[in-house]
Design an enzyme around this catalytic site. Structure first.
Site, PDB file in Angstrom:
ATOM      1  N   ASP A  36       0.818  -1.214   0.000  1.00 39.86           N
ATOM      2  CA  ASP A  36       0.000   0.000   0.000  1.00 39.86           C
ATOM      3  C   ASP A  36       0.855   1.268   0.000  1.00 39.86           C
ATOM      4  O   ASP A  36       0.375   2.348   0.331  1.00 39.86           O
ATOM      5  CB  ASP A  36      -0.964  -0.017   1.197  1.00 39.86           C
ATOM      6  CG  ASP A  36      -0.220  -0.082   2.507  1.00 39.86           C
ATOM      7  OD1 ASP A  36       1.010  -0.335   2.469  1.00 39.86           O
ATOM      8  OD2 ASP A  36      -0.848   0.122   3.554  1.00 39.86           O
ATOM      9  N   HIS A 240      20.780   1.171 -20.322  1.00 38.94           N
ATOM     10  CA  HIS A 240      19.976   1.651 -19.191  1.00 38.94           C
ATOM     11  C   HIS A 240      20.468   1.080 -17.861  1.00 38.94           C
ATOM     12  O   HIS A 240      19.681   0.684 -17.010  1.00 38.94           O
ATOM     13  CB  HIS A 240      18.492   1.348 -19.418  1.00 38.94           C
ATOM     14  CG  HIS A 240      17.884   2.237 -20.462  1.00 38.94           C
ATOM     15  ND1 HIS A 240      16.584   2.149 -20.884  1.00 38.94           N
ATOM     16  CD2 HIS A 240      18.413   3.262 -21.178  1.00 38.94           C
ATOM     17  CE1 HIS A 240      16.345   3.058 -21.824  1.00 38.94           C
ATOM     18  NE2 HIS A 240      17.444   3.746 -22.019  1.00 38.94           N
ATOM     19  N   ASP A 257      24.297   9.661 -17.514  1.00 47.73           N
ATOM     20  CA  ASP A 257      23.104  10.102 -18.245  1.00 47.73           C
ATOM     21  C   ASP A 257      22.091  10.481 -17.173  1.00 47.73           C
ATOM     22  O   ASP A 257      21.499   9.604 -16.533  1.00 47.73           O
ATOM     23  CB  ASP A 257      22.598   8.965 -19.138  1.00 47.73           C
ATOM     24  CG  ASP A 257      21.414   9.370 -20.015  1.00 47.73           C
ATOM     25  OD1 ASP A 257      20.825  10.450 -19.773  1.00 47.73           O
ATOM     26  OD2 ASP A 257      21.068   8.599 -20.937  1.00 47.73           O
ATOM     27  N   ASP A 268      17.741  16.165 -20.259  1.00 45.54           N
ATOM     28  CA  ASP A 268      18.259  14.819 -20.539  1.00 45.54           C
ATOM     29  C   ASP A 268      19.668  14.989 -21.094  1.00 45.54           C
ATOM     30  O   ASP A 268      19.839  15.345 -22.262  1.00 45.54           O
ATOM     31  CB  ASP A 268      17.309  14.140 -21.552  1.00 45.54           C
ATOM     32  CG  ASP A 268      17.710  12.711 -21.863  1.00 45.54           C
ATOM     33  OD1 ASP A 268      18.653  12.192 -21.255  1.00 45.54           O
ATOM     34  OD2 ASP A 268      17.050  12.114 -22.741  1.00 45.54           O
ATOM     35  N   HIS A 347      20.984   2.330 -30.828  1.00 48.31           N
ATOM     36  CA  HIS A 347      19.812   3.179 -30.569  1.00 48.31           C
ATOM     37  C   HIS A 347      19.782   4.339 -31.562  1.00 48.31           C
ATOM     38  O   HIS A 347      20.750   4.578 -32.281  1.00 48.31           O
ATOM     39  CB  HIS A 347      19.802   3.686 -29.122  1.00 48.31           C
ATOM     40  CG  HIS A 347      21.011   4.500 -28.723  1.00 48.31           C
ATOM     41  ND1 HIS A 347      21.158   5.828 -29.037  1.00 48.31           N
ATOM     42  CD2 HIS A 347      22.122   4.162 -28.022  1.00 48.31           C
ATOM     43  CE1 HIS A 347      22.295   6.276 -28.528  1.00 48.31           C
ATOM     44  NE2 HIS A 347      22.911   5.283 -27.922  1.00 48.31           N
ATOM     45  N   HIS A 351      15.443  12.099 -29.627  1.00 44.47           N
ATOM     46  CA  HIS A 351      13.990  12.024 -29.436  1.00 44.47           C
ATOM     47  C   HIS A 351      13.494  13.412 -29.062  1.00 44.47           C
ATOM     48  O   HIS A 351      14.275  14.265 -28.640  1.00 44.47           O
ATOM     49  CB  HIS A 351      13.644  11.000 -28.335  1.00 44.47           C
ATOM     50  CG  HIS A 351      14.430  11.186 -27.052  1.00 44.47           C
ATOM     51  ND1 HIS A 351      14.068  12.079 -26.082  1.00 44.47           N
ATOM     52  CD2 HIS A 351      15.576  10.605 -26.618  1.00 44.47           C
ATOM     53  CE1 HIS A 351      14.951  12.020 -25.090  1.00 44.47           C
ATOM     54  NE2 HIS A 351      15.885  11.137 -25.386  1.00 44.47           N
ATOM     55  N   HIS A 358      10.824  11.153 -23.307  1.00 41.79           N
ATOM     56  CA  HIS A 358      10.622  10.775 -24.707  1.00 41.79           C
ATOM     57  C   HIS A 358       9.284  11.403 -25.071  1.00 41.79           C
ATOM     58  O   HIS A 358       8.221  10.822 -24.864  1.00 41.79           O
ATOM     59  CB  HIS A 358      10.621   9.252 -24.867  1.00 41.79           C
ATOM     60  CG  HIS A 358      11.957   8.647 -24.508  1.00 41.79           C
ATOM     61  ND1 HIS A 358      12.142   7.323 -24.285  1.00 41.79           N
ATOM     62  CD2 HIS A 358      13.177   9.225 -24.330  1.00 41.79           C
ATOM     63  CE1 HIS A 358      13.424   7.101 -23.994  1.00 41.79           C
ATOM     64  NE2 HIS A 358      14.064   8.234 -24.012  1.00 41.79           N
ATOM     65  N   GLU A 381      22.142  12.460 -29.298  1.00 46.65           N
ATOM     66  CA  GLU A 381      22.856  11.581 -28.373  1.00 46.65           C
ATOM     67  C   GLU A 381      23.458  10.337 -29.024  1.00 46.65           C
ATOM     68  O   GLU A 381      23.107   9.210 -28.681  1.00 46.65           O
ATOM     69  CB  GLU A 381      21.923  11.153 -27.235  1.00 46.65           C
ATOM     70  CG  GLU A 381      20.570  10.612 -27.676  1.00 46.65           C
ATOM     71  CD  GLU A 381      19.727  10.146 -26.473  1.00 46.65           C
ATOM     72  OE1 GLU A 381      20.249   9.386 -25.643  1.00 46.65           O
ATOM     73  OE2 GLU A 381      18.556  10.568 -26.374  1.00 46.65           O
ATOM     74  N   TYR A 385      29.331   1.586 -28.245  1.00 46.26           N
ATOM     75  CA  TYR A 385      29.366   0.667 -27.105  1.00 46.26           C
ATOM     76  C   TYR A 385      30.047  -0.618 -27.545  1.00 46.26           C
ATOM     77  O   TYR A 385      29.497  -1.351 -28.379  1.00 46.26           O
ATOM     78  CB  TYR A 385      27.943   0.386 -26.612  1.00 46.26           C
ATOM     79  CG  TYR A 385      27.120   1.662 -26.468  1.00 46.26           C
ATOM     80  CD1 TYR A 385      27.149   2.415 -25.298  1.00 46.26           C
ATOM     81  CD2 TYR A 385      26.367   2.135 -27.552  1.00 46.26           C
ATOM     82  CE1 TYR A 385      26.420   3.606 -25.196  1.00 46.26           C
ATOM     83  CE2 TYR A 385      25.643   3.323 -27.453  1.00 46.26           C
ATOM     84  CZ  TYR A 385      25.674   4.043 -26.286  1.00 46.26           C
ATOM     85  OH  TYR A 385      24.969   5.219 -26.188  1.00 46.26           O
ATOM     86  N   ARG A 409      28.643   7.865 -24.692  1.00 45.53           N
ATOM     87  CA  ARG A 409      27.490   8.576 -25.258  1.00 45.53           C
ATOM     88  C   ARG A 409      27.664  10.044 -24.887  1.00 45.53           C
ATOM     89  O   ARG A 409      28.119  10.355 -23.786  1.00 45.53           O
ATOM     90  CB  ARG A 409      26.168   8.016 -24.714  1.00 45.53           C
ATOM     91  CG  ARG A 409      24.943   8.727 -25.244  1.00 45.53           C
ATOM     92  CD  ARG A 409      23.620   7.958 -25.037  1.00 45.53           C
ATOM     93  NE  ARG A 409      23.251   7.751 -23.641  1.00 45.53           N
ATOM     94  CZ  ARG A 409      23.349   6.602 -22.987  1.00 45.53           C
ATOM     95  NH1 ARG A 409      23.822   5.531 -23.587  1.00 45.53           N
ATOM     96  NH2 ARG A 409      22.979   6.506 -21.724  1.00 45.53           N
ATOM     97  N   GLU A 411      25.242  13.492 -25.007  1.00 40.82           N
ATOM     98  CA  GLU A 411      23.843  13.879 -25.260  1.00 40.82           C
ATOM     99  C   GLU A 411      23.589  15.330 -24.852  1.00 40.82           C
ATOM    100  O   GLU A 411      23.841  15.712 -23.707  1.00 40.82           O
ATOM    101  CB  GLU A 411      22.903  12.969 -24.446  1.00 40.82           C
ATOM    102  CG  GLU A 411      21.429  13.344 -24.576  1.00 40.82           C
ATOM    103  CD  GLU A 411      20.493  12.361 -23.870  1.00 40.82           C
ATOM    104  OE1 GLU A 411      20.915  11.749 -22.857  1.00 40.82           O
ATOM    105  OE2 GLU A 411      19.351  12.224 -24.317  1.00 40.82           O
TER     106      GLU A 411
HETATM  107  N1  GLY Z   1      17.999   9.061 -20.569  1.00 40.11           N
HETATM  108  C1  GLY Z   1      17.092   8.531 -21.492  1.00 40.11           C
HETATM  109  C2  GLY Z   1      17.465   8.874 -22.862  1.00 40.11           C
HETATM  110  O1  GLY Z   1      18.531   9.379 -23.090  1.00 40.11           O
HETATM  111  O2  GLY Z   1      16.693   8.722 -23.769  1.00 40.11           O
HETATM  112 MN    MN Z   2      19.644  10.479 -21.674  1.00 39.97          MN
HETATM  113 MN    MN Z   3      17.759  10.975 -24.334  1.00 38.32          MN
END
Ligand code: GLY
Ligand code: MN
Ligand code: MN
Length: 437
Positions: A36, A240, A257, A268, A347, A351, A358, A381, A385, A409, A411
């Site tokens: 709960d 992630h 990130d 982001d 990826h 976005h 997103h 971004e 990898y 990465r 971004e």
């Molecule tokens: N941190 C999520 C993304 O970069 O889309």
């Molecule tokens: Mn990100």
């Molecule tokens: Mn992002």
């Protein structure tokens, strides 16, 4: 701050598009963490965008054709015994005064009061893709109205998603929204710059996370916009990764990130830098490649350009670089077309960003990519990898051990302007010199 007049303008803009339809929006539910214990409430972004109303168990109705009430709110009534446990409620009366509803009712009266706003509508605008239980409520009303259609000669003969109209609106940020996003960006910039000073060999990833999220809350953000990724060494190859429990070592890269949510608007940002003083030669080579891909991609963020152009640019730069390093081989056009780079870059390059990380908004209309226009905000971004167990696609060169365990990465959040673009997050450095110490 977003003024009530702006919410009203948004509703007017939507109503002008739906004409003789009635649009229905449901608030987010209360989410349970375990047993709960509840998560902090987070309002549904569409609902919030149109109302500014920040409570669960609410429904907003827009009925532009109704003679008396064009904006109707159903809300939880004021109830002292409940509020003592779960917090303040606006209540029915104040929903009108404070949120500009023409009429407001307790949510328990939804079934009784809703039909009067649907009877004369030619269609219901409602997004069926979110809440199965509430879908049933809407479908029940619709069926009943259809059964009695011949008696009235009016009633909604179709249900249509509101998304194409509403999300096209959300895609273009207003000055007030950009102000909120700049605030989210400023706090996130401060957190990243502090994290870079703070990280060092021997510290744990979660210590860096704690420093970042401390700054978020300290500066008035709601908290992280998404679970913060603080990934050192080979963890940087897990897109992630959120365990954040490893002790960082000299010669590691650290990929952070992280971004905060400020009044529901998100930042982001990703940066990758050496935990110790310097990049290793291999880390530096790959870092410079990702940075070049990112800078060339950002240059493509211009009004009038199709959305995919910056992704395609990033992919081409990365593929050329990987070919020069012997990590990919063959015909460049074929590598790109058949996505043979995907083991290293799996990826997309960005976005939409806004009320959701997103964010809402179409990327494509049929076969055609969305055209960038002033007020759009995107992330840019790219990354590379090369995990300990990354396998090249068949026919591609074996991966030399020296590249393994490196994930990078970079971004930034980029606003499309009339003249070109603005890198909203540029106050977090990213040159090789700035990343070393
Ligand atoms: N941190 C999520 C993304 O970069 O889309
Ligand atoms: Mn990100
Ligand atoms: Mn992002």
């Amino acid at each position: 701050m977003i003024l009530h007049t702006e919410y009203q303008e948004r509703r007017e803009q939507l109503m002008a598009k739906i004409g003789s339809g009635t649009a229905i929006f449901k608030s987010a539910p209360v989410a349970v963490m375990h047993n709960d214990v509840e998560y902090a409430f987070r309002q549904d972004s569409d609902f919030f965008y149109l109302t500014g109303f920040n409570e669960p168990e609410a429904v907003a109705v827009l009925a532009p054709h109704h003679e008396e009430h064009r904006f109707i709110l159903f809300v939880q009534p004021k109830e002292r015994e409940k509020e003592v446990w779960t917090g303040y409620r606006t209540g029915v009366e104040a929903a009108k005064e404070k949120f500009g509803a023409d009429e407001a009712y307790p949510i328990a009266e939804l079934d009784e009061k809703l039909p009067q706003y649907l009877e004369k509508a030619d269609r219901i605008y409602y997004h069926l893709g979110r809440d199965r239980k509430f879908n049933d409520t809407i479908l029940d009303h619709w069926q009943r109205l259809m059964r009695t259609y011949s008696k009235r000669g009016t009633g909604p003969f179709a249900i249509e998603s509101t998304n194409p109209i509403l999300h096209a609106m959300r895609q273009v940020k207003s000055a007030a929204e950009l102000e909120m996003m700049r605030k989210a960006v400023a706090i996130s910039v401060e957190a990243h710059n502090h994290a870079r000073d703070f990280a060092q060999p021997g510290r744990y990833e979660y210590e860096v996370q704690a420093e970042i999220e401390h700054i978020f809350r300290l500066r008035g953000a709601l908290g992280p916009a998404y679970p913060s990724i603080v990934a050192s060494g080979a963890n940087s190859c897990v897109l992630h990764y959120i365990e954040n429990d490893r002790q960082m070592q000299d010669n590691d890269l650290l990929l952070i990130d992280a971004g905060c949510a400020y009044g529901y608007y998100n930042a982001d940002i990703t940066r990758t830098f050496p935990v110790g003083n310097k990049f290793t030669p291999e880390q530096k080579i790959l870092y410079e490649l990702v940075l070049r891909a990112q800078q060339d991609a950002i240059a493509q963020i211009q009004p009038g350009n199709p959305y995919n152009q910056f992704h395609d640019t990033a992919v081409r730069v990365l593929v050329e670089g990987l070919m020069d390093l012997g990590l990919l081989a063959g015909d460049i056009e074929e590598i790109i077309k058949e996505e043979k780079y995907k083991p290293f870059y799996m990826h997309r390059t960005g976005h939409w960003l806004g009320l959701d990380v997103h964010d809402a908004g179409a990327y494509k209309h049929g076969e055609n990519w969305q055209i960038l226009q002033p007020g759009h905000v995107v992330t840019v971004e790219p990354g590379l990898y090369i995990g300990m167990d990354t396998e090249p696609v068949e026919g591609q060169p074996a991966i030399d051990e020296c590249w393994r365990g490196i994930g990078i990465r970079i971004e930034d959040d980029v606003l499309v302007t009339a003249e070109g673009h603005e890198v909203m997050t540029e106050a977090v450095p990213k040159s090789v010199e700035d990343m070393e110490r």
